[in-house]
Design an enzyme around this catalytic site. Structure first.
Site, short mmCIF file in Angstrom:
data_model
loop_
_atom_site.label_atom_id
_atom_site.label_comp_id
_atom_site.label_asym_id
_atom_site.label_seq_id
_atom_site.Cartn_x
_atom_site.Cartn_y
_atom_site.Cartn_z
N CYS D 149 36.41 -51.89 54.71
CA CYS D 149 37.30 -52.40 53.68
C CYS D 149 38.38 -53.30 54.29
CB CYS D 149 37.91 -51.27 52.86
SG CYS D 149 38.68 -49.97 53.82
N ASN D 150 38.90 -52.90 55.45
CA ASN D 150 39.87 -53.76 56.13
C ASN D 150 39.18 -55.04 56.61
OD1 ASN D 150 41.96 -51.79 56.02
ND2 ASN D 150 41.02 -50.73 57.75
#
Lengths: 342, 342, 342, 342
Positions: D149-150
């Protein structure tokens, strides 16, 4: 001996924080409280958490009797502060929490604040209130200018590194995460719980935040040449605390060493062991600042992270620390309470 | 004179809160800290907010040397506490923060906790630690049982009303809103930030919460007849604080009067003016309890609302208040800090 | 076929929530948006979360062209709403989200709102918008009055019990926990993040909350005799959600049965198994209402707990549900999205 | 036509988010749900917010019947995923949400994850799931690896700048602020509400976060030379959202232009007007990513800020977007819901 103080602007968060701290102070007594918009009210009405204290009723500034007052804290809005202080007795010791006397250069003041200073001679007289670095001047000062809360956090992380010459002065980036009480008790949409909770956003992006004026002034003076850092504050859904993540180029161990050496005798500044780093939840409600250094995977890069409570060490705690010095009291008196966690 | 104390179970929230409070106490010194699962670690590792303090390293309970210890705080889990205390020196003063010695009747204990008590003679010896109501017994006691945090809040609101005979004893409803630190540092899904933030739910609904055992015991003793209240706690997305909304039948003014009379000389209990009521944010981090009374639109109905900090007045602050009494110190020593707001 | 709607007062939270819901609706199109204080701005400026949508620019109400509009949602402030609606075309279908048309009796309106109604003939015309209980009237209505969000929650829990005659009508207590978006986007100190986070307090205590007017009207009509409940709302540090804890006297199983029977065919009302109870985090952002019943330890007492999202089922979701009925669309269209968790 | 899918690992947050999204999807049906530790339970028990849905009971993976399943989502823990997928039918389409197939180079995998890959041939087969940049490969793929997600957030901000050659590749700093659901439903002390609320701290500081493996792989491939960014994630007290503040050197207008050109036809990526910047509260619960560019006061420096919801666009939304492509459905189907605000 007990000193008597007044708090002008006691109806905001920094005013209330001063009352909280001074209520436990063994040598200082609150003799007057002003708050123009709430004059006539008791502090218990304005701040019910202080209802157990026996405090003076809020008055207007005009109604404060300064005879017998040893020191006044001014927790007034910017611009108002310089106008009010210009009219106060010239022998009254003053700790100002506003931005009005932080910048020494009238031109820099105008650049960052947009107006000519109303009391330039006081601006010249004022001593910058970063206690750990202006201790001697503060002890002798009549007028001390409290620093910006972001400005304090960033300086605690970086000043020793600039002084020690261990970082590249042209490549400093500060990414700050700030809790919402730093914005004061002002009624703005983006400070509402429904907006901020579950929110996080940058503000004053691109180098427009006024605390940059302080960084420019202090870092340049320290380096003996112009230093301009990049600085981006972010609002996060918390009430108290500033976490300053600074990205610097230099040897991580030398950086850590420089901080350790500089702060070894400072009661309120805790340098963590190498590669540990702080959280705002561990300084909340206290006058402590925690600083950590972590080496990046790429040689010659380090991350220096500082955490403090914006209302305490970043503002009212710093103000009391300075007042202690100005009154000849032990610097840490009334400020040794442990952080509140959880 | 300085007294030496030990804290058994210092790695939980109530243990850390005791350290926070005692760190500022002028007459008490922390001589030993135990925490079996974290033995060998420093408190700075377990609770970084305490890193500025010079504290003993955590040990196992077995490694605590009780010679020279004047008083021990036991902040251990339920059931463990009775086993540990049974083995401690018989002349050691003890303030227990667990639930183990709150109920005087062995049968009631078994009913609420599901097991036979392991130290019934200590159960008999223990004094119930609601300071404002058991002050004299506590001062003379060797073993004091700290109350449940919910139980304390509800009793502050209701005891004077039962004693004064101003409410209907068969129609008492308590709806509590409890912050999450009351559940301790235990790893449960519903205590995760992602679950609790933006959550709110009742728990132990229908009369199954163990603090009801305390209400039954205390209210019945006070009334001289069985009293069973209805009690529903709710978990809310906050860290500290209990707000007890109690619904009672009686004359609102008489109710307010009964509270004012009872608490007029109590330092830590603030009765608000008629029709005002409290918020948990105004007692956070302090030993104060705020109580308000509001008249309902329907005659003969009143709402009594009490607020306190579950970790302080509801637990560790109460414990220190009791320890002060047991050691012959001023009851309020080390406990007068103002709440932290915002 | 696609219906065209207008939203008057689209710059508040309920207006934005209507846009969010209608954006996914297959048969309804937003043709006009008004917001007097923000006229001329795009919705992306006022609500950046809607920036991906192709929406009309905000105008003043005067600039809305109602030709071709099938239905208007009025999300205007109380009092303003009645004045605006009185001037709208008489053949325009209207769903009003304000409090202006909730009370049928002009005298009751004046009692609770303090002024004479400006459009008594419309007040008479308006149908109360609690969909599950006024479905047929709503389908035929021209003007529907959305219910109060607290009023909806309490009624979902209690109406079937009153109708079924299974509870004591004189002993009903409702303790509500309300998230902050129910207070709208208004700039008030106690809605600031720094004040509300870590706060929790009751408001409108003692029977002064205006939604009591709705409870009195509806419950009395249902019972065929006057019914006055006790009702205390509390603000909690969450953004969305209402948890209504209701204390009633009656047989818990009969109560649970009455709810199950009444709601067995209702898509949006979920009755939990006996002795389970809901949390607001499980309905957030959805049009669902969860209801649970728990038996108290004392015979003849029960706790009925209802949870819904104040902005969706309590306000804008309800409004869309009613609009669907008024336009002849399937009642649940555009409303079946699952709650957002965590 | 309706496609049948299975979700393996449906008892975690990303699994539940998949169910939430697919529940509204017109062409996809949930045929099987596994969750080994909760096998035998209904989803309503594990996630009460999904109780209105008619869903299969949770089973073990072994008990899933893959006959008739068109596509499986694997929301399993790292390492487990590669073992499970290796045993699944070879003709089953798979979208994996774990980290197991994100890195193409077995050596890089070992470096970042510490173990040899258990299914190197699948690792070779897997397509990197950043939809906007691997669309064609994904449409043809059998196995797609969802991104970190990052990693997704940072790449949306930076890929077009690297491709367009408008930034200095050796001076990229990413400071991320991440909400807590990114850590999953795991029981860790620092994820407790009492610890995280009012907290904020960096983690994996110094270049140790595994998502750096993805940045290294993707940015180096794009640049045709090694690129190593500096990356520091911070945990903030929010549930959903990632805010990536990236500091780059280059002409701010050229940077903004490069983003605008690249994303002009991308439905889910919104490039804000020059000098505006996003907040996580405006993308919550949606599949949108907002990106802003601000010029620094010092020439040649820019701040690029990207915001998305880690559970939706950063994980389960991305997964569904990829599944749509793999099944030949419109890419945006079931993903156009507006963010939930407030």
């Amino acid at each position: 001996m007990t000193y008597k103080i007044a708090i002008l602007g006691a109806s905001g968060y920094t005013g209330a924080e001063l009352v909280r701290l001074i209520a436990s102070h063994p040598s200082i007594e609150i003799a007057a409280l002003s708050g123009n918009s709430k004059a006539g009210q008791s502090m218990a009405q304005v701040f019910p958490h202080l209802r157990h204290l026996d405090l003076p009723t809020l008055t207007t500034i005009e109604d404060v009797d300064f005879a017998g007052i040893d020191l006044a804290f001014c927790a007034l809005p910017h611009k108002t502060s310089q106008e009010v202080i210009a009219k106060l007795p010239r022998d009254l010791k003053i700790v100002d929490l506003s931005a009005d006397f932080r910048l020494r250069d009238p031109q820099a003041y105008k650049t960052w604040y947009g107006n000519d200073h109303a009391a330039p001679e006081l601006q010249e007289e004022a001593v910058y209130g970063l206690t750990e670095f202006y201790r001697d001047e503060i002890a002798k000062a009549r007028l001390v200018a409290g620093t910006g809360c972001n400005a304090a956090t960033g300086q605690f992380a970086l000043r020793p590194l600039i002084s020690a010459g261990v970082i590249n002065l042209d490549e400093i980036i500060m990414d700050l995460k700030c809790a919402v009480s730093g914005a004061g008790r002002s009624l703005k949409e983006n400070l509402l719980h429904a907006e901020l909770s579950e929110g996080a956003h940058a503000y004053a992006v691109g180098g427009t935040h006024r605390h940059l004026g302080e960084f420019d002034q202090e870092f340049s003076a320290l380096a003996g040449r112009p230093v301009q850092v990049q600085f981006t504050p972010h609002l996060i859904p918390a009430n108290r605390g500033i976490l300053a993540t600074t990205y610097v180029k230099g040897d991580p161990k030398a950086i850590h060493k420089a901080l350790e050496i500089r702060y070894v005798n400072e009661t309120f500044i805790e340098v963590l062991p190498m590669n540990e780093h702080p959280s705002i939840r561990h300084v909340r409600g206290s006058n402590f600042c925690h600083i950590g250094v972590v080496a990046d995977r790429r040689d010659g890069h380090a991350i220096v992270i500082a955490a403090l409570d914006n209302l305490t060490k970043g503002s009212s705690g710093q103000a009391l620390q300075n007042a202690n010095l100005m009154l000849g009291l032990p610097e840490t008196e009334g400020l040794m309470m442990a952080p509140l966690f959880p």
